[in-house]
Design an enzyme around this catalytic site. Structure first.
Site, PDB file in Angstrom:
ATOM      1  N   GLN A 260       0.820  -1.196   0.000  1.00  0.00           N
ATOM      2  CA  GLN A 260       0.000   0.000   0.000  1.00  0.00           C
ATOM      3  C   GLN A 260       0.861   1.255   0.000  1.00  0.00           C
ATOM      4  O   GLN A 260       2.083   1.211   0.139  1.00  0.00           O
ATOM      5  CB  GLN A 260      -0.945  -0.010   1.202  1.00  0.00           C
ATOM      6  CG  GLN A 260      -1.961  -1.133   1.136  1.00  0.00           C
ATOM      7  CD  GLN A 260      -3.210  -0.840   1.946  1.00  0.00           C
ATOM      8  OE1 GLN A 260      -3.591   0.301   2.162  1.00  0.00           O
ATOM      9  NE2 GLN A 260      -3.869  -1.901   2.391  1.00  0.00           N
ATOM     10  N   GLU A 297      -4.699   0.326   4.985  1.00  0.00           N
ATOM     11  CA  GLU A 297      -3.904   0.444   6.201  1.00  0.00           C
ATOM     12  C   GLU A 297      -4.279   1.754   6.892  1.00  0.00           C
ATOM     13  O   GLU A 297      -4.606   2.745   6.246  1.00  0.00           O
ATOM     14  CB  GLU A 297      -2.410   0.425   5.871  1.00  0.00           C
ATOM     15  CG  GLU A 297      -1.918  -0.927   5.401  1.00  0.00           C
ATOM     16  CD  GLU A 297      -0.409  -0.986   5.291  1.00  0.00           C
ATOM     17  OE1 GLU A 297       0.225   0.083   5.286  1.00  0.00           O
ATOM     18  OE2 GLU A 297       0.127  -2.102   5.208  1.00  0.00           O
ATOM     19  N   ALA A 380       6.628   7.462  11.299  1.00  0.00           N
ATOM     20  CA  ALA A 380       7.366   6.493  12.103  1.00  0.00           C
ATOM     21  C   ALA A 380       8.856   6.711  11.930  1.00  0.00           C
ATOM     22  O   ALA A 380       9.346   6.919  10.812  1.00  0.00           O
ATOM     23  CB  ALA A 380       6.995   5.068  11.701  1.00  0.00           C
ATOM     24  N   ALA A 381       9.586   6.673  13.045  1.00  0.00           N
ATOM     25  CA  ALA A 381      11.039   6.804  12.987  1.00  0.00           C
ATOM     26  C   ALA A 381      11.620   5.639  12.191  1.00  0.00           C
ATOM     27  O   ALA A 381      11.244   4.481  12.391  1.00  0.00           O
ATOM     28  CB  ALA A 381      11.623   6.827  14.401  1.00  0.00           C
ATOM     29  N   ASP A 449      -2.804  -9.769  10.225  1.00  0.00           N
ATOM     30  CA  ASP A 449      -1.933  -9.778   9.046  1.00  0.00           C
ATOM     31  C   ASP A 449      -0.456  -9.896   9.407  1.00  0.00           C
ATOM     32  O   ASP A 449       0.400  -9.332   8.725  1.00  0.00           O
ATOM     33  CB  ASP A 449      -2.182  -8.492   8.236  1.00  0.00           C
ATOM     34  CG  ASP A 449      -1.585  -8.565   6.839  1.00  0.00           C
ATOM     35  OD1 ASP A 449      -1.607  -9.647   6.245  1.00  0.00           O
ATOM     36  OD2 ASP A 449      -1.079  -7.541   6.346  1.00  0.00           O
ATOM     37  N   GLU A 454      10.775  -9.491  11.918  1.00  0.00           N
ATOM     38  CA  GLU A 454      12.190  -9.262  11.623  1.00  0.00           C
ATOM     39  C   GLU A 454      13.016  -9.199  12.905  1.00  0.00           C
ATOM     40  O   GLU A 454      12.499  -8.889  13.982  1.00  0.00           O
ATOM     41  CB  GLU A 454      12.360  -7.954  10.833  1.00  0.00           C
ATOM     42  CG  GLU A 454      11.730  -7.981   9.454  1.00  0.00           C
ATOM     43  CD  GLU A 454      12.020  -6.711   8.669  1.00  0.00           C
ATOM     44  OE1 GLU A 454      12.962  -5.974   9.036  1.00  0.00           O
ATOM     45  OE2 GLU A 454      11.297  -6.443   7.693  1.00  0.00           O
ATOM     46  N   ASP A 469       5.171  -2.710  10.863  1.00  0.00           N
ATOM     47  CA  ASP A 469       4.059  -2.729   9.910  1.00  0.00           C
ATOM     48  C   ASP A 469       2.751  -3.104  10.600  1.00  0.00           C
ATOM     49  O   ASP A 469       2.241  -4.216  10.469  1.00  0.00           O
ATOM     50  CB  ASP A 469       4.361  -3.704   8.765  1.00  0.00           C
ATOM     51  CG  ASP A 469       3.428  -3.480   7.577  1.00  0.00           C
ATOM     52  OD1 ASP A 469       2.666  -2.500   7.597  1.00  0.00           O
ATOM     53  OD2 ASP A 469       3.464  -4.300   6.634  1.00  0.00           O
TER      54      ASP A 469
END
Length: 533
Positions: A260, A297, A380-381, A449, A454, A469
């Site tokens: 997206q 989103e 977001a950083a 989702d 990570e 995310d």
């Protein structure tokens, strides 16, 4: 006559003592049941594998707590759960640890008494959020970190040799070169990084080894450790959120990858942030008939996910803030992305809109529009560049089947967790309970989702999971999705500190919904528009 009266009084005493003993036993049983008993009852194979799949070692900093039915002997022992000293991943002196555990145990016991009608001690002048962060569960002693436990480190001495000196490869001049280099390092140690950039809009900066000279985004990167993305008590966290909400935007391009629309925003001191625009109204709820990924989103989902992750004590989501962006002056007029610029248009209502190019919902039928120029977004950083701090992507064992026909393995096999426990890296260390932490977070924000997660490659398997995310979070507020908790249900294991924090957040004095509202009220977007979050 005297003997009959004595016999009656004796029977009355015995009867009274029997009733008293029965009442005490019932009270004790009820108390132990409320403390130790859970609804999760694993199979015999699951419980046995659970106990063997999490070996306790001195180097392990987090442990799971496997729950099963408590025996009468366990009930009579009246032992309550304690906080593990390795929650913050460090080794403590045993005496200090015992005192700390006793304090937390006493505090937890008092909190549990509220479930049976007790009163919560309230500290005057503290809000619920302040009281929560003052609680011992959120104030364990700081961990002791080694050099290898930091993701990035600033070099204490930098090379200031000239090109000619660097070309000297003879053994005769090596000693002289090293002496000269040490002298220059001692003189110029403060001039680690200087930029006289002539690029339009960028600041001329001079960063040294002193933390005060680092911009907030760099301090954030340097604060990432093996066990957490940031320290909640770090004053730089407030500076970073203020920086994201107020810093002048220098550039905007569409970020590649993903499904997206999202933009990469640049700031004058070389900082960057990931932007997700507002695509639908705040009270719009995801249709129950839509597939997992068949929805926009949510920018406010990213913001709320950061606050929830922090309230749970995980500290695994990069700081996110809300901001009002001028679509025209802060995106359209400064972007160098021609593919993005071609998607701007003015709607019949006079609003400036754009839709970018991506796999889903990037079309004129699904635009992001200002009012007429002002648009709510989340920023977001950014994490350190992959060239500096590579990350590894892991496929979640409980990943949903994105086929509309087939079911995932965990949906067909109730004992699926036994297989996972025998598979690296879930057969050692804390990876499994880390995954269960993530499942609890996803359940609380209704995120279905989570197909991958990570970690930083530098730390190998002994590290935390990045909760990235979260745009699909908080899409459905009127209905819970219990299947998100399948990892917890099948494995019947949970980190002890997570369990105690969840219990704490269920009490009236620390209720999660209350502290969540209070935390979100501190977001810069909420301060600009109180009804926004």
């Amino acid at each position: 006559m005297m003997r009959q009266k004595l016999g009656r009084s004796t029977r009355s005493i015995y009867l009274y003592l029997a009733f008293l003993s029965l009442a005490l036993h019932l009270l004790l049983a009820f108390f132990c049941f409320s403390i130790l008993q859970t609804a999760c009852v694993p199979s015999s194979s699951s419980s046995s594998s659970s106990s063997s799949s999490h070996p306790k070692t001195d180097s392990e900093h987090r442990q799971s707590l496997s729950h099963s039915s408590s025996s009468p002997a366990a009930s009579s022992s009246n032992k309550l759960p304690t906080i593990l000293q390795n929650e913050e991943h460090h080794k403590l002196n045993s005496n200090k640890l015992d005192r700390k555990e006793k304090d937390l145990l006493w505090d937890a016991t008092e909190r549990e008494n509220t479930l049976t009608g007790g009163l919560i001690r309230k500290v005057k002048g503290w809000s619920k959020l302040e009281a929560l962060f003052k609680h011992p569960l959120y104030n364990l002693p700081p961990q002791s970190l080694q050099d290898d436990d930091w993701l990035l480190r600033v070099k204490k001495n930098t090379e200031h040799t000239s090109d000619k000196e660097s070309e000297k490869g003879s053994e005769e001049g090596s000693e002289e070169g090293s002496e000269e280099e040490e002298k220059e390092d001692s003189i110029d140690a403060d001039g680690d990084w200087e930029s006289a950039s002539e690029e339009k809009g960028y600041d001329k900066v001079s960063w040294t080894t002193e933390v005060e000279t680092h911009p907030p985004w760099l301090r954030f990167h340097l604060g990432i450790s093996r066990w957490e993305l940031y320290d909640r008590k770090d004053p730089n966290l407030a500076q970073l959120t203020h920086y994201l909400a107020r810093q002048r935007v220098l550039g905007a391009v569409q970020k590649t990858g993903g499904t997206q629309l999202k933009l990469l925003m640049s700031f004058p001191n070389y900082g960057q942030a990931l932007l997700k625009p507002m695509r639908q109204s705040r009270d719009a709820e995801t249709d129950v008939n839509l597939f997992y990924f068949s929805d926009f989103e949510r920018h406010n989902g990213e913001i709320a996910a950061f606050h929830l992750d922090r309230l749970l004590g995980f500290n695994r989501i990069p700081p996110v803030v809300g901001r009002l962006i001028n679509v025209t002056s802060e995106i359209r007029e400064i972007t160098t992305d021609h593919r993005l610029s071609r998607t701007f248009y003015t709607s019949p209502a006079g609003n400036v809109c754009f839709y970018g190019q991506c796999e889903y919902y990037c079309s004129a039928e699904h635009p992001a529009c200002g009012q007429p120029h002002s648009l709510e977004v989340s920023l977001a950083a950014m994490l350190p560049d992959l060239s500096l701090a590579p990350r590894r992507s892991w496929r979640s064992p409980w990943r949903r089947s994105y086929s509309r026909i087939k079911l995932a393995k965990w949906q067909k096999d109730p004992a699926y967790c036994d297989t996972v426990k025998q598979t690296p890296p879930y057969n050692h260390g804390t990876r499994l309970v880390d995954l269960i932490d993530m499942a609890i977070l996803d359940f609380l924000m209704s995120n279905m989702d989570r197909h991958h997660y990570e970690t930083f490659e530098k730390f190998g398997n002994e590290t935390f999971l990045l909760h990235l995310d979260n745009g699909r979070a908080f899409g459905r507020h009127s209905k819970d999705e219990p299947t998100i908790l399948v990892p917890l249900k099948q494995c019947c294991s949970i980190r002890r500190s997570t369990l105690l924090r969840l219990r704490l957040l269920s009490l009236p004095g620390f209720r999660l919904s209350d502290v969540m509202r209070e935390s979100l009220a501190q977001d810069p977007l909420a301060l600009l528009a109180p009804a926004a979050l």
